[in-house]
Design an enzyme around this catalytic site. Structure first.
Site, PDB file in Angstrom:
ATOM      1  N   ARG A   1     -14.333 -36.424 -21.733  1.00 24.98           N
ATOM      2  CA  ARG A   1     -14.906 -35.229 -22.142  1.00 24.98           C
ATOM      3  C   ARG A   1     -15.482 -35.332 -23.593  1.00 24.98           C
ATOM      4  NH1 ARG A   1     -15.544 -35.090 -17.869  1.00 24.98           N
ATOM      5  NH2 ARG A   1     -14.846 -33.458 -16.355  1.00 24.98           N
TER       6      ARG A   1
ATOM      7  N   HIS B   1     -24.123 -38.479 -18.554  1.00 21.68           N
ATOM      8  CA  HIS B   1     -22.819 -37.910 -17.589  1.00 21.68           C
ATOM      9  C   HIS B   1     -23.021 -38.594 -16.260  1.00 21.68           C
ATOM     10  CE1 HIS B   1     -19.725 -34.650 -17.571  1.00 21.68           C
ATOM     11  NE2 HIS B   1     -19.216 -35.581 -16.790  1.00 21.68           N
TER      12      HIS B   1
END
Length: 309
Positions: A224, A272
């Site tokens: 993350r 991502h």
């Protein structure tokens, strides 16, 4: 009983269409367009708006459409009897391994430098590293991290891994706890972060920890964005302690246009995409959990709200 889809930064229509074919008699709506808020018992979420689920008092299950759940736990005030579940899909694990392996080999063989040299029409051979003389450290030994660590060891890398609790893997040196973290960081050429985001792991990719990697070490972050202290990474790159980084996750997504990462010559950015949830395979998991809810059966892939994973 019906389903609500609450997505940010992801198109909900394909999910609605796929689920509707598998649950033809179920009402499946997309937030915020809801016919009867009290009929909603199952919420399918990806980065839902802050406390958006509060208007659905009868929600019993909140299903993430990815492997992570912190975007739900941190944004929603969930009832005590509400269960949070996630996607655990072998396809996700294999996609993550393929992405990481591509990043590692591109770094070892210096492809980014050759791309730059090609644009400048420069012919210059550079030394490179091999799999056998590369030490890899992995942070996080959940399902995906375990798969990645095992596969990289099979390829021939020297692999070390760190987790919160003690684990054992074939051909992988496993460590845990504060002392174990140091063991994984030191004498490591490439560090791969696959940790879940919790209060204990936030900012773990900081100056103190990243400085322990070998000179010219390389970082791959597929965990993350909140794991990384961005200015610390820039500092270590600019003073040439680290040689580069492959970043797939960021504190703000999409990454703002004025962010310094865009222009840094030693940072590779991907949007991502290291492991994108496959709707066909993942929707089967969603359907199973919804039917289990209806039939009062045990749910699958339940996470601990307290632990955050």
């Amino acid at each position: 009983m019906s389903i609500i889809i609450c997505f940010n930064n992801k198109d909900p229509k394909p999910w609605q269409e796929t689920l509707q074919t598998k649950l033809p008699d179920t009402t499946i709506e997309i937030y915020p367009n809801v016919t009867d808020s009290e009929a909603i018992t199952f919420a399918l979420c990806w980065k839902p708006e802050q406390n958006s689920l509060a208007q659905f008092p009868n929600v019993k299950v909140v299903q993430s459409v990815g492997a992570s759940v912190e975007h739900i736990i941190q944004s929603q005030d969930l009832a005590s009897d509400c269960v949070v579940t996630r996607i655990v899909d072998n396809r996700l694990s294999e996609d993550m391994f393929e992405f990481i392996l591509t990043g590692i080999l591109s770094h070892l063989k210096r492809f980014a430098e050759y791309q730059k040299a090609q644009k400048e029409k420069q012919w210059q051979q550079k030394p490179y590293k091999t799999i056998q003389n590369t030490s890899i450290g992995i942070l996080g030994l959940g399902k995906i991290g375990t798969h990645v660590a095992t596969k990289l060891a099979q390829v021939g890398f020297t692999v070390k891994a760190w987790s919160k609790s003690e684990k054992t893997l074939v051909n992988v040196s496993c460590f845990y706890g504060n002392d174990g973290l140091t063991d994984v960081l030191q004498n490591t050429d490439i560090l791969i972060n696959i940790l879940p985001l919790t209060s204990a792991t936030e900012n773990i990719l900081n100056l103190k920890n990243l400085s322990q990697l070998n000179k010219n070490g390389y970082l791959i972050n597929v965990g993350r964005g909140e794991h990384l202290v961005e200015n610390d990474l820039l500092r270590l790159l600019n003073n040439q302690h680290l040689s580069g980084a492959l970043l797939d996750v960021f504190r703000t997504e999409p990454l703002p246009e004025n962010h310094p990462f865009w222009e840094h010559k030693n940072i590779t950015i991907t949007p991502h995409i290291a492991a994108i949830t496959n709707i066909e395979t993942a929707s089967g998991i969603v359907v199973t959990n919804y039917k289990n809810l209806l039939n009062e059966k045990e749910l699958i892939n339940v996470v601990s709200i307290e632990k955050g994973y």
